[in-house]
Design an enzyme around this catalytic site. Structure first.
Site, PDB file in Angstrom:
ATOM      1  NE  ARG A   1      38.547  35.604  43.363  1.00 56.42           N
ATOM      2  CZ  ARG A   1      38.285  35.744  42.077  1.00 56.42           C
ATOM      3  NH1 ARG A   1      37.198  36.363  41.684  1.00 56.42           N
ATOM      4  NH2 ARG A   1      39.108  35.259  41.176  1.00 56.42           N
TER       5      ARG A   1
ATOM      6  NE  ARG B   1      37.013  31.753  41.802  1.00 57.33           N
ATOM      7  CZ  ARG B   1      37.718  31.895  40.702  1.00 57.33           C
ATOM      8  NH1 ARG B   1      37.373  32.769  39.817  1.00 57.33           N
ATOM      9  NH2 ARG B   1      38.773  31.179  40.457  1.00 57.33           N
TER      10      ARG B   1
ATOM     11  CG  ASP C   1      34.674  34.859  39.228  1.00 53.65           C
ATOM     12  OD1 ASP C   1      35.413  35.863  39.148  1.00 53.65           O
ATOM     13  OD2 ASP C   1      34.585  34.011  38.322  1.00 53.65           O
TER      14      ASP C   1
ATOM     15  CG  ASP D   1      33.919  36.554  35.360  1.00 50.22           C
ATOM     16  OD1 ASP D   1      34.971  36.997  35.849  1.00 50.22           O
ATOM     17  OD2 ASP D   1      33.648  35.337  35.308  1.00 50.22           O
TER      18      ASP D   1
END
Length: 167
Positions: free
Chosen positions: A90, A100, A103, A105
């Site tokens: 990343r 990317r 990711d 989250d």
């Protein structure tokens, strides 16, 4: 890493990738998350294709949501997730919507609502993002998103917007 004072917490992690073999990136991230100390996978959604946010000219994303039982504090879990992102190539740029490799989250952390400089939980965009809500609903159809409401009600207000489940 520190452990939470309250013991094990159920957390939900959103996974997304649109570079460097996205399906492979998601599978590697799933394994890396599940192997963290103080973490156990509870459920993993199907994979979904979704268009990039804001109509950006970049490849479609592959997304999923993972439920985990964790002993890590929310901030330590976030740090571990960022370490996994970095380990999978990343690159953070000034444009937060860039393509990317990975990711991750932290979407939900138990029933807590957290507002810190580097962490907001539930994730601020959770109620508007089909690529989060649909996989989340798949693995936790009775979930109540802290401060937002029932997942079934949120999903009813969020059209799929090009989201497609990968068979």
């Amino acid at each position: 890493m520190k452990y939470s004072a309250t013991g094990t917490i159920t957390a939900y992690i959103g996974l997304g990738s649109n570079l460097a073999e996205p399906i492979k990136q998601i599978k590697l991230a799933r394994a890396a998350c599940a192997s963290l100390a103080g973490m156990q996978e509870l459920a993993f959604s199907s994979l979904y294709h979704s268009p990039p946010m804001g109509g950006r000219d970049q490849p479609d994303y592959v997304n999923a949501v993972m439920a985990v039982a964790t002993e890590l504090t929310a901030i330590d879990l976030l740090g571990a997730l960022q370490g996994i992102e970095n380990g999978q190539g990343r690159i953070r740029t000034a444009d937060r919507w860039d393509a990317r490799t990975l990711d991750l989250d932290l979407l939900i952390y138990g029933e807590l609502q957290i507002e810190q400089p580097h962490l907001t939980v539930p994730h601020p965009g959770i109620a508007e993002r089909a690529f989060v809500l649909y996989p989340l609903f798949e693995i936790a159809p009775d979930l109540i998103v802290p401060g937002k409401g029932r997942i079934a009600e949120l999903i009813a207000l969020c059209p799929p917007d090009g989201l497609k489940r990968i068979d």
